[in-house]
Motif scaffolding. Structure first.
Motif, short mmCIF file in Angstrom:
data_model
loop_
_atom_site.label_atom_id
_atom_site.label_comp_id
_atom_site.label_asym_id
_atom_site.label_seq_id
_atom_site.Cartn_x
_atom_site.Cartn_y
_atom_site.Cartn_z
N ALA A 88 0.99 -1.15 0.06
CA ALA A 88 0.07 0.00 -0.12
C ALA A 88 0.89 1.15 -0.07
CB ALA A 88 -1.01 0.00 1.29
N LEU A 89 1.90 1.14 0.68
CA LEU A 89 2.91 2.59 0.63
C LEU A 89 3.77 2.44 -0.16
CD1 LEU A 89 3.83 2.11 4.50
CD2 LEU A 89 2.44 4.02 3.32
N ARG A 90 3.84 1.30 -1.41
CA ARG A 90 4.64 1.45 -2.31
C ARG A 90 6.07 1.73 -2.34
NH1 ARG A 90 1.28 4.83 -6.73
NH2 ARG A 90 2.58 4.26 -8.02
N GLY A 91 6.69 1.26 -1.30
CA GLY A 91 8.19 1.44 -1.15
C GLY A 91 8.19 2.79 -0.73
N ARG A 92 7.61 3.63 -0.25
CA ARG A 92 7.85 5.22 -0.06
C ARG A 92 8.05 5.32 1.35
NH1 ARG A 92 2.76 8.21 -1.71
NH2 ARG A 92 1.62 6.65 -1.00
N ILE A 93 8.22 4.27 2.10
CA ILE A 93 8.72 4.47 3.52
C ILE A 93 9.66 3.44 3.79
CG2 ILE A 93 6.76 3.18 4.57
CD1 ILE A 93 6.63 5.13 6.84
N ASP A 94 10.53 3.55 4.99
CA ASP A 94 11.43 2.54 5.27
C ASP A 94 10.85 1.30 5.88
OD1 ASP A 94 14.36 1.70 5.82
OD2 ASP A 94 13.50 1.73 7.83
N GLY A 95 11.22 0.23 5.86
CA GLY A 95 10.50 -0.91 6.40
C GLY A 95 10.55 -0.96 7.86
N LYS A 96 11.34 -0.21 8.41
CA LYS A 96 11.69 -0.31 10.01
C LYS A 96 10.55 0.68 10.46
CE LYS A 96 13.21 -1.08 14.03
NZ LYS A 96 12.63 0.09 14.89
N GLN A 97 10.54 1.76 9.77
CA GLN A 97 9.45 2.81 10.40
C GLN A 97 7.97 2.34 9.94
OE1 GLN A 97 9.57 6.52 8.09
NE2 GLN A 97 8.37 7.44 9.46
N ALA A 98 7.88 1.35 8.99
CA ALA A 98 6.52 0.89 8.71
C ALA A 98 6.20 0.02 9.56
CB ALA A 98 6.33 0.20 7.23
N SER A 99 7.23 -1.12 10.08
CA SER A 99 6.81 -1.70 11.06
C SER A 99 6.56 -1.33 12.54
CB SER A 99 8.18 -2.99 11.31
OG SER A 99 7.89 -3.79 12.35
N ASP A 100 7.14 -0.23 12.78
CA ASP A 100 6.84 0.38 14.18
C ASP A 100 5.61 0.97 13.92
OD1 ASP A 100 9.54 -0.24 14.86
OD2 ASP A 100 10.17 1.76 14.57
N LEU A 101 5.23 1.78 12.99
CA LEU A 101 4.00 2.22 12.76
C LEU A 101 2.61 1.28 12.88
CD1 LEU A 101 4.29 5.07 10.05
CD2 LEU A 101 4.04 5.43 12.68
N LEU A 102 2.86 -0.02 12.11
CA LEU A 102 1.80 -1.06 12.17
C LEU A 102 1.61 -1.90 13.53
CD1 LEU A 102 0.12 -3.22 10.77
CD2 LEU A 102 2.19 -4.31 10.23
N GLU A 103 2.99 -1.76 14.44
CA GLU A 103 2.54 -2.38 15.41
C GLU A 103 2.04 -1.47 16.57
OE1 GLU A 103 5.79 -3.25 19.43
OE2 GLU A 103 6.45 -3.26 17.30
N LYS A 104 2.04 -0.04 16.53
CA LYS A 104 1.31 0.80 17.24
C LYS A 104 0.16 0.83 16.82
CE LYS A 104 1.37 6.02 17.86
NZ LYS A 104 1.82 7.20 17.80
N GLU A 105 -0.37 0.76 15.45
CA GLU A 105 -1.91 0.70 14.88
C GLU A 105 -2.29 -0.40 15.53
OE1 GLU A 105 -5.14 1.94 13.49
OE2 GLU A 105 -3.47 2.92 13.89
N ILE A 106 -1.73 -1.78 15.52
CA ILE A 106 -2.32 -2.93 16.07
C ILE A 106 -2.70 -3.01 17.68
CG2 ILE A 106 -2.14 -5.22 16.35
CD1 ILE A 106 -0.51 -5.48 13.90
N LYS A 107 -1.83 -2.24 18.41
CA LYS A 107 -1.97 -2.17 19.77
C LYS A 107 -3.13 -1.33 20.02
CE LYS A 107 2.67 -2.88 21.42
NZ LYS A 107 3.98 -2.30 21.78
N ARG A 108 -3.35 -0.07 19.34
CA ARG A 108 -4.41 0.87 19.57
C ARG A 108 -5.96 -0.05 19.24
NH1 ARG A 108 -7.88 3.41 17.32
NH2 ARG A 108 -7.54 2.44 15.19
N LEU A 109 -5.71 -0.95 18.20
CA LEU A 109 -7.08 -1.43 17.94
C LEU A 109 -7.59 -2.45 19.08
CD1 LEU A 109 -9.29 -2.11 15.94
CD2 LEU A 109 -7.81 -3.82 14.88
N ILE A 110 -6.56 -3.29 19.31
CA ILE A 110 -6.84 -4.47 20.41
C ILE A 110 -6.77 -3.99 21.73
CG2 ILE A 110 -5.99 -6.14 18.74
CD1 ILE A 110 -3.42 -6.56 20.42
N GLY A 111 -6.43 -2.55 21.93
CA GLY A 111 -6.72 -2.04 23.18
C GLY A 111 -5.59 -2.42 24.53
#
Length: 620
Positions: free
Chosen positions: A597-620
């Protein structure tokens, strides 16, 4: 017969990255040419009054030649309208450097010779070549392979098209300096042939003065087996196909040895060339080939081959002399020939075959060959085809063959002999002074294994990556990228794995200049795109785009953290059920959709950190 009975030597021709050998023109290929200078070339006798057999065979084709010029890459010296200039010093120094890296003995005084070539590939009718050194060696897997000679010579013109009577060449390639290195016939297996070629190519690239890319290095293979003869496969370019060329040539020679034995058992004698016009017999033939030839004003000519039945195509395909004869015939401009071992077929009925055999007075053990074409061309083709059949009585003929993309070869011309060489009177001898040799000896480059160890110890990449980078001749580029960006691991992956992927996709990584690769890494360091997008960027660059243009085409402009977080949140919401059921274990499976979805426009490590944050936010 085992593969260990092989005897093979290699000649490698490597273009040098200097100006042309006998003028100051650029040694670069052009997309367009202009002009059409006309030539006809004829064979001449050597100093001993002998005519080279390959040149004589070429002259019988009766071809004319036209030449295109290219601005910046062609001058009057290329057209043979003025004498050659002084020999390019950089090219000579590179040949001397390579010779010393092989431990070869440099010749005291270099003399250029003329090597006759009247196929139009040289406007002069000859190629200039000089012996630089002898008696070198290279070590391959613990085995010493002798290097007989290292020569410096000029490359030929590029063939663009041919209509059978006239050939069009472009002169941009003519005169580019070549190093020709010839090994002793020390290789004993097909795989060893490829390993030796790889080793010599790696040492050539270590000089840092050779060109890279398709067509810049070519291999000639000289192959023989017991009972066979020396056959040259000329101009192979794909390293991976070398073992296939060797194996197929070994099998071809074995087949011809069986043909010789079969003809000997039958007591076959050379067939007389007595062409018979049988056009009237075939006037109502259902064969499309024959009907087309007759409608075009051609004739059907046949020649008897007493005692040759069964060897043209017989014994379950183990004997196929007819295919060899057809290759010879095609050098005279015909599409093919028919022979009795393959008939009836191709629309030629059995009754017509029997009638032709009766017309030629053949018995059961006899064969015939025929051709449908204009009379002069058909007769010429049959003459060489019958000559090839007669040569089979003696076994395997010496010849030069062209490599084909499927690992097989086809006949090109007779093997040239010593009669094609004579002195070059327009280029003065060049003494090899102690000062020149000492300067070169004092500045010899690293051997490949030394460069590999340096890359591993300095930049921390693994030995396999280092070996691949050095074999490609990209160790200097790798060091510059690593030193300027600190991205050694990313650079190593790009120059090995990514470039290998591009080659599998039939893209040429060598079409991307070092300057453009450096520019791309500079943009990566400036965070213009993520390292995950680098393969896509290089793929686009291999198709002709510059780095900035590739970024624009691919939409790789880097995104901010807020925008990236919104994209990732959308991906997670679309898969909310999956995320709630898996919890944090959903992170790994979701990284693929997130990066897509990001089409390589962001570093993988940064994407991983943001994804982890979003999952934690969803599952509370």
């Amino acid at each position: 017969m085992s593969e260990r009975e092989l005897k093979c030597g290699i000649e490698i021709h490597q273009q040098l990255d200097t100006r042309k050998l006998f003028c100051d023109c650029e040694s670069s290929l052009r997309d367009e040419g202009r002009g059409a200078f006309y030539r006809r070339l004829r064979p001449t006798a050597s100093e001993l009054g002998e005519m080279d057999r390959a040149a004589l065979a070429q002259s019988k084709k009766d071809e004319a030649f036209r030449y295109q010029c290219c601005e910046g890459s062609t001058c009057l010296a290329d057209l043979d309208e003025e004498p050659p200039h002084d020999v390019n010093g950089d090219a000579m120094d590179t040949a001397l450097t390579f010779s010393m890296m092989l431990g070869a003995r440099v010749i005291d005084e270099v003399h250029f010779m003329r090597k006759m070539a009247i196929d139009g590939s040289n406007t002069t009718g000859y190629q200039r070549t000089a012996l630089i050194s002898v008696d070198g060696a290279v070590d391959v897997n613990g085995k010493r392979v002798g290097i007989q000679t290292v020569c410096l010579e000029e490359d030929s013109a590029r063939k663009l098209e041919s209509d059978g009577s006239e050939v069009l060449y472009r002169l941009d390639r003519l005169g580019i300096p070549l190093i020709e290195v010839a090994t002793a016939p020390d290789m004993e297996t097909p795989e060893e042939v490829m390993e030796v070629a790889l080793r010599l190519g790696t040492i050539l690239r270590a000089t840092k003065r050779v060109k890279r890319g398709i067509g810049t290095i070519r291999e000639d293979l000289n192959i023989s087996i017991p009972g066979g003869a020396r056959v040259e496969i000329k101009g192979a370019q794909e390293l991976r196909l070398l073992p296939d060329y060797v194996r197929n040539e070994m099998e071809r020679q074995r087949m011809l040895i069986r043909v010789k034995e079969a003809l000997g058992a039958k007591g076959a004698a050379p067939a007389a060339f007595l062409p018979v016009d049988v056009t009237e017999m075939f006037s109502g033939s259902g064969s499309k080939v024959i009907r087309g030839a007759l409608e075009g004003g051609g004739k059907v000519i046949a020649v008897a081959l007493p005692g040759f039945a069964g060897v043209l195509k017989g014994d379950g395909g183990r004997l196929r002399l007819g295919a060899e004869m057809a290759q010879y015939a095609r050098t005279r401009g015909v599409k093919g020939i028919f022979h009795s071992d393959e008939l009836p077929d191709y629309g030629i009925e059995a009754g017509l075959v029997d009638a032709l055999r009766s017309r030629l007075g053949l018995s059961q053990g006899d064969a015939f060959v025929m051709c449908a074409e204009r009379e002069k061309r058909a007769t010429g083709a049959l003459e060489v085809a019958v000559g090839r059949a007669n040569a089979a009585i003696d076994g395997v003929p010496e010849e030069t063959r062209d490599p084909l993309p499927d690992g097989t070869t086809r006949y090109s011309r007779p093997l040239p002999g010593a009669a094609r060489m004579y002195p070059e009177t327009d280029v003065p001898p060049i003494p090899m002074t102690e000062e020149r040799l000492g300067r070169i000896m004092g500045g010899l480059p690293e051997l490949p294994e030394e460069a590999e160890r340096r890359l591993v110890s300095t930049y921390g990449i693994n030995a396999q990556q280092a070996g691949q980078i050095v074999r490609q001749g990209r160790d200097g580029l790798f060091a510059r990228i690593s030193d300027s960006t600190g991205m050694a691991a990313v650079a190593a992956t790009a120059l090995t794995s990514t470039f290998a992927e591009l080659e599998r996709e039939r893209l040429d990584p060598d079409s991307i200049s070092d300057a453009r690769i450096m520019e791309a890494f500079g943009l990566l360091r400036a965070n213009r795109f993520s390292k995950e997008a680098l393969p896509s960027l290089l793929r686009e660059m291999a198709q002709g785009s510059g780095p900035e243009e590739a970024i624009s085409k691919l939409g790789l402009g880097a995104v901010g953290a807020d925008e990236a977080a919104e994209v990732i949140a959308a991906v997670v919401r679309e898969r909310e059920g999956f995320v709630r059921s898996k919890g944090m274990d959903a992170k790994g499976p979701l990284m693929g959709p997130v990066m897509a979805a990001l089409r390589g426009r962001i570093d993988g490590k940064q994407a991983s950190d943001l994804l982890e944050k979003e999952i934690k936010r969803l599952i509370g």
